[in-house]
Motif scaffolding. Sequence first.
Motif, PDB file in Angstrom:
ATOM      1  N   PHE A 404       0.853  -1.196   0.000  1.00 30.78           N
ATOM      2  CA  PHE A 404       0.000   0.000   0.000  1.00 30.78           C
ATOM      3  C   PHE A 404       0.884   1.239   0.000  1.00 30.78           C
ATOM      4  O   PHE A 404       1.629   1.485   0.956  1.00 30.78           O
ATOM      5  CB  PHE A 404      -0.899  -0.019   1.232  1.00 30.78           C
ATOM      6  CG  PHE A 404      -2.059   0.938   1.160  1.00 30.78           C
ATOM      7  CD1 PHE A 404      -2.697   1.202  -0.037  1.00 30.78           C
ATOM      8  CD2 PHE A 404      -2.525   1.574   2.301  1.00 30.78           C
ATOM      9  CE1 PHE A 404      -3.769   2.074  -0.107  1.00 30.78           C
ATOM     10  CE2 PHE A 404      -3.594   2.446   2.256  1.00 30.78           C
ATOM     11  CZ  PHE A 404      -4.220   2.696   1.037  1.00 30.78           C
ATOM     12  N   GLN A 405       0.828   2.025  -1.088  1.00 29.58           N
ATOM     13  CA  GLN A 405       1.562   3.284  -1.186  1.00 29.58           C
ATOM     14  C   GLN A 405       0.745   4.384  -0.509  1.00 29.58           C
ATOM     15  O   GLN A 405      -0.377   4.682  -0.912  1.00 29.58           O
ATOM     16  CB  GLN A 405       1.811   3.629  -2.660  1.00 29.58           C
ATOM     17  CG  GLN A 405       2.141   5.082  -2.942  1.00 29.58           C
ATOM     18  CD  GLN A 405       3.438   5.543  -2.305  1.00 29.58           C
ATOM     19  OE1 GLN A 405       4.324   4.750  -2.059  1.00 29.58           O
ATOM     20  NE2 GLN A 405       3.543   6.834  -2.030  1.00 29.58           N
ATOM     21  N   ILE A 406       1.338   5.020   0.540  1.00 30.03           N
ATOM     22  CA  ILE A 406       0.569   5.947   1.360  1.00 30.03           C
ATOM     23  C   ILE A 406       1.527   6.828   2.150  1.00 30.03           C
ATOM     24  O   ILE A 406       2.711   6.486   2.329  1.00 30.03           O
ATOM     25  CB  ILE A 406      -0.355   5.156   2.324  1.00 30.03           C
ATOM     26  CG1 ILE A 406      -1.321   6.074   3.067  1.00 30.03           C
ATOM     27  CG2 ILE A 406       0.462   4.314   3.283  1.00 30.03           C
ATOM     28  CD1 ILE A 406      -2.321   5.333   3.938  1.00 30.03           C
ATOM     29  N   GLU A 407       1.036   7.974   2.609  1.00 36.23           N
ATOM     30  CA  GLU A 407       1.774   8.752   3.603  1.00 36.23           C
ATOM     31  C   GLU A 407       1.700   7.977   4.916  1.00 36.23           C
ATOM     32  O   GLU A 407       0.614   7.736   5.449  1.00 36.23           O
ATOM     33  CB  GLU A 407       1.162  10.144   3.755  1.00 36.23           C
ATOM     34  CG  GLU A 407       1.951  11.039   4.681  1.00 36.23           C
ATOM     35  CD  GLU A 407       1.275  12.377   4.930  1.00 36.23           C
ATOM     36  OE1 GLU A 407       1.896  13.230   5.578  1.00 36.23           O
ATOM     37  OE2 GLU A 407       0.118  12.558   4.486  1.00 36.23           O
ATOM     38  N   GLN A 408       2.858   7.606   5.457  1.00 37.19           N
ATOM     39  CA  GLN A 408       2.891   6.637   6.550  1.00 37.19           C
ATOM     40  C   GLN A 408       2.051   7.052   7.752  1.00 37.19           C
ATOM     41  O   GLN A 408       1.380   6.213   8.367  1.00 37.19           O
ATOM     42  CB  GLN A 408       4.340   6.397   7.009  1.00 37.19           C
ATOM     43  CG  GLN A 408       5.242   5.806   5.946  1.00 37.19           C
ATOM     44  CD  GLN A 408       6.074   6.851   5.260  1.00 37.19           C
ATOM     45  OE1 GLN A 408       5.545   7.857   4.795  1.00 37.19           O
ATOM     46  NE2 GLN A 408       7.383   6.644   5.197  1.00 37.19           N
ATOM     47  N   ILE A 409       2.081   8.343   8.108  1.00 37.65           N
ATOM     48  CA  ILE A 409       1.377   8.758   9.322  1.00 37.65           C
ATOM     49  C   ILE A 409      -0.126   8.614   9.175  1.00 37.65           C
ATOM     50  O   ILE A 409      -0.849   8.591  10.174  1.00 37.65           O
ATOM     51  CB  ILE A 409       1.731  10.208   9.696  1.00 37.65           C
ATOM     52  CG1 ILE A 409       1.315  11.173   8.582  1.00 37.65           C
ATOM     53  CG2 ILE A 409       3.200  10.335  10.016  1.00 37.65           C
ATOM     54  CD1 ILE A 409       1.444  12.618   8.982  1.00 37.65           C
ATOM     55  N   GLN A 410      -0.625   8.510   7.938  1.00 30.52           N
ATOM     56  CA  GLN A 410      -2.049   8.258   7.743  1.00 30.52           C
ATOM     57  C   GLN A 410      -2.404   6.816   8.096  1.00 30.52           C
ATOM     58  O   GLN A 410      -3.514   6.526   8.541  1.00 30.52           O
ATOM     59  CB  GLN A 410      -2.438   8.543   6.288  1.00 30.52           C
ATOM     60  CG  GLN A 410      -2.331  10.003   5.868  1.00 30.52           C
ATOM     61  CD  GLN A 410      -3.399  10.850   6.531  1.00 30.52           C
ATOM     62  OE1 GLN A 410      -3.118  11.655   7.414  1.00 30.52           O
ATOM     63  NE2 GLN A 410      -4.636  10.673   6.132  1.00 30.52           N
ATOM     64  N   ALA A 411      -1.455   5.911   7.897  1.00 32.28           N
ATOM     65  CA  ALA A 411      -1.724   4.487   8.121  1.00 32.28           C
ATOM     66  C   ALA A 411      -1.375   4.034   9.532  1.00 32.28           C
ATOM     67  O   ALA A 411      -1.951   3.053  10.026  1.00 32.28           O
ATOM     68  CB  ALA A 411      -0.939   3.647   7.108  1.00 32.28           C
ATOM     69  N   TYR A 412      -0.444   4.719  10.203  1.00 36.68           N
ATOM     70  CA  TYR A 412       0.036   4.243  11.501  1.00 36.68           C
ATOM     71  C   TYR A 412      -1.075   4.042  12.532  1.00 36.68           C
ATOM     72  O   TYR A 412      -1.090   3.014  13.229  1.00 36.68           O
ATOM     73  CB  TYR A 412       1.088   5.205  12.047  1.00 36.68           C
ATOM     74  CG  TYR A 412       2.441   5.098  11.365  1.00 36.68           C
ATOM     75  CD1 TYR A 412       2.782   3.972  10.623  1.00 36.68           C
ATOM     76  CD2 TYR A 412       3.378   6.128  11.462  1.00 36.68           C
ATOM     77  CE1 TYR A 412       4.013   3.875   9.995  1.00 36.68           C
ATOM     78  CE2 TYR A 412       4.614   6.035  10.838  1.00 36.68           C
ATOM     79  CZ  TYR A 412       4.927   4.913  10.109  1.00 36.68           C
ATOM     80  OH  TYR A 412       6.150   4.814   9.497  1.00 36.68           O
ATOM     81  N   PRO A 413      -2.026   4.978  12.707  1.00 40.29           N
ATOM     82  CA  PRO A 413      -3.075   4.733  13.717  1.00 40.29           C
ATOM     83  C   PRO A 413      -3.903   3.487  13.418  1.00 40.29           C
ATOM     84  O   PRO A 413      -4.246   2.728  14.334  1.00 40.29           O
ATOM     85  CB  PRO A 413      -3.927   6.007  13.650  1.00 40.29           C
ATOM     86  CG  PRO A 413      -3.024   7.053  13.094  1.00 40.29           C
ATOM     87  CD  PRO A 413      -2.149   6.333  12.117  1.00 40.29           C
ATOM     88  N   HIS A 414      -4.241   3.257  12.144  1.00 38.67           N
ATOM     89  CA  HIS A 414      -5.015   2.061  11.784  1.00 38.67           C
ATOM     90  C   HIS A 414      -4.194   0.797  12.043  1.00 38.67           C
ATOM     91  O   HIS A 414      -4.722  -0.208  12.537  1.00 38.67           O
ATOM     92  CB  HIS A 414      -5.418   2.129  10.311  1.00 38.67           C
ATOM     93  CG  HIS A 414      -6.315   3.281   9.974  1.00 38.67           C
ATOM     94  ND1 HIS A 414      -7.683   3.232  10.120  1.00 38.67           N
ATOM     95  CD2 HIS A 414      -6.036   4.528   9.508  1.00 38.67           C
ATOM     96  CE1 HIS A 414      -8.215   4.385   9.748  1.00 38.67           C
ATOM     97  NE2 HIS A 414      -7.236   5.189   9.371  1.00 38.67           N
ATOM     98  N   ILE A 415      -2.908   0.840  11.714  1.00 36.47           N
ATOM     99  CA  ILE A 415      -2.043  -0.323  11.937  1.00 36.47           C
ATOM    100  C   ILE A 415      -1.918  -0.616  13.424  1.00 36.47           C
ATOM    101  O   ILE A 415      -1.977  -1.770  13.860  1.00 36.47           O
ATOM    102  CB  ILE A 415      -0.660  -0.074  11.306  1.00 36.47           C
ATOM    103  CG1 ILE A 415      -0.777  -0.025   9.778  1.00 36.47           C
ATOM    104  CG2 ILE A 415       0.338  -1.136  11.730  1.00 36.47           C
ATOM    105  CD1 ILE A 415       0.508   0.369   9.077  1.00 36.47           C
ATOM    106  N   ASP A 416      -1.754   0.429  14.223  1.00 34.24           N
ATOM    107  CA  ASP A 416      -1.575   0.242  15.663  1.00 34.24           C
ATOM    108  C   ASP A 416      -2.805  -0.390  16.304  1.00 34.24           C
ATOM    109  O   ASP A 416      -2.690  -1.155  17.263  1.00 34.24           O
ATOM    110  CB  ASP A 416      -1.270   1.598  16.307  1.00 34.24           C
ATOM    111  CG  ASP A 416      -0.554   1.456  17.638  1.00 34.24           C
ATOM    112  OD1 ASP A 416       0.226   0.497  17.781  1.00 34.24           O
ATOM    113  OD2 ASP A 416      -0.792   2.282  18.531  1.00 34.24           O
ATOM    114  N   ARG A 417      -3.991  -0.078  15.770  1.00 37.46           N
ATOM    115  CA  ARG A 417      -5.225  -0.613  16.353  1.00 37.46           C
ATOM    116  C   ARG A 417      -5.533  -2.032  15.891  1.00 37.46           C
ATOM    117  O   ARG A 417      -6.106  -2.809  16.646  1.00 37.46           O
ATOM    118  CB  ARG A 417      -6.406   0.294  15.993  1.00 37.46           C
ATOM    119  CG  ARG A 417      -6.453   1.607  16.724  1.00 37.46           C
ATOM    120  CD  ARG A 417      -7.832   2.249  16.593  1.00 37.46           C
ATOM    121  NE  ARG A 417      -8.206   2.417  15.202  1.00 37.46           N
ATOM    122  CZ  ARG A 417      -7.989   3.513  14.489  1.00 37.46           C
ATOM    123  NH1 ARG A 417      -7.370   4.541  15.044  1.00 37.46           N
ATOM    124  NH2 ARG A 417      -8.370   3.604  13.233  1.00 37.46           N
TER     125      ARG A 417
END
Length: 493
Positions: A404-417
Motif C-alpha cells: 500500500f503506497q501511502i503517507e505513513q502517518i495516515q496508516a500508523y493509527p489504523h495499523i496500531d489498532r
Amino acid sequence: MDYDCDSNKEAFNESSDQRYLNTRHHWIVWSTGHYTNIEFARLNVDSEVTWATPDSSQQGIDLYDLYKINFTWPIIATPAGHWDRKNGLVYNVTRFKYLRRNNLHHLNFDTAIVVFNHSMVVDNIHEHLITHEESNFTTRMTKASYAQLLMLSEIFNFTMTLLLTDSSNFGPFENGSFQGQIGMLQRNEAKLSPSPLLFYRARDVAADFVSAIWYFDTAAMFRHPKVSAVGNALLQPFTVLVWMCVLGTWLLVLLTLKTSAWLESTYSDESTVESSWSATMLATVGAVSEQGSEMESKWVTFRIVLLFTMVQVVLLNNYYGGGIVSSLLTEPPKTIRTIQNLIDCNLQVGYEDTNYNRGFFQQTTDPLVHILYKKKIFPPTESYPSAYRVDIGVKKMKDEPFVFQIEQIQAYPHIDRTFTDSEKCALTEIPLFTSMVGPVFALVQKGSPYKHILAYGFQKVRERGLMKYKWQEWQPPKPRCLLTRDVVSVEIN
C-alpha cells in the motif's frame, strides 16, 4: 520624493497602482500637506513609506511611518522621528517592523482547505480540523498546519473563513492555471492556504511559498512475507571461500598422512602403521570428527599433522556452532528491499486514493516505478487502478499479501489498532518517490503583502518549540515491534 511636485505626485500615484508601495521599495515622501492626502494609496502591512512634513513650528520636520492593514482600510500613521538643525535626526522606530504591526485588527482571510471527500458532510469544518478523530475528509498534514495557523491568528489578531477545495495541484494547464488551493489563490477566491505543498517551479509562478511547516513523506508499506528455510542453511555460517579452504586443507592432510604412513611402513622395519588408503581415510575422518585415530605412528611428521588437524577442527566447530545459534536467534532476513523486488515478487500493489498519489505516478521519471504501475497497479487488463481508502488499504495489508503506497502517518493509527505484534514486526517500508518528499510550505497569493508577516509568525512559532509540539501531537509514531527484546547483561556477585 517631493509629493508637492505634480510630476512626482503622478509618479507616486502610478507606483501605487502598480503595487510598488511594498516591502521591496522604501519611500521617503516630502510634503507640506497631511499624510491623509494619500489615503487612496495602495499601502499595506508590508509597506515601507515614511511621510516627512514640517512640524508646527516650521523649524523642523516630523516623520511618520505609514501603512495599512488592507488596501481599502484607513492609513495607520506611527510617529517615527523628528529632525531639526539643533538636534539633528532623532529616529524612534527601532523595533522590527512586524513587531510594531502585529495587530491586524480582526482582518478576515479567505482560507483554502484541501479535502479528499467532498461528498462527506461536515457541519463544522473548524471543529473537524482540530479533532484527532480519524476520517477520510482531510489529512493529518492539513490539520497540523491549520493548528499552526490558528496560533498565528492569535498572535496577529486575524480571523479566517474556511473554503474547501480538492488537492488537484499537479498542473498547470496550458493557460498556466491550476486547480485546488493554488487555483483558488490565482482566481482571488482565497488569500492563503495552510494545506501545505511541495515546492515546484511551476507552482512558484502561481503562488508564494511562505514557510516550511511540515515534512511530507510517503512509502510503499506491506507485511514482509516469511522467508522459508533455504536448502543450504547448514553451509551458511561460512562463506564459499572459507569452505573451499577448509576442504583443501583436509585434502592436504589426507595426502600428507598417506605419504607419511607409506614412507614409515616402507623404510622402517619396526613400523606397524597401516599405509592403505582406507586406513588413512579413516584416520583423517576421525581427526575431523574429533574422534581420534587408531593409526599409531612413531614419526613426528605424522603426529604433527594429526595434531594440527584436531586443533583446526576445534576452532572450526566453535565458530560453526556459534554461527548456527546466532542464525536461529536473529530476525529472519527481509528479501524485498527495492522497487525491483516489488516488481518481481508475488505481492499485489495499490495506493491511497488521493490526487497527489495519482500525480506522483504520472510525474515520476523513475522507469522502475512506471513498470510497477503498469504491471501491478493499473495493468492493461483492468478498468481502474488499484486505489483504496486508508482504512480499506490497511485492512488489505493485514489480510492479504498487499503493498500500500501511502503517507505513513495516515496508516500508523489504523495499523496500531488492528495489527498483531507479529504483524507489526513484519511491517516494511520502501520509498517509491524519493524526489517527491521533503518539507512542504503554506501558501499565499502571488505577491501577497502578508507573506512576510506570516513567515515571521511561523518562524516565531518554530523558535519557541510550538511547531515541534504540533508535529509531535499530529504525527503518530511508527507502531512498535514488541516481540523484539533487547538483551541486557546482568552481573551477579
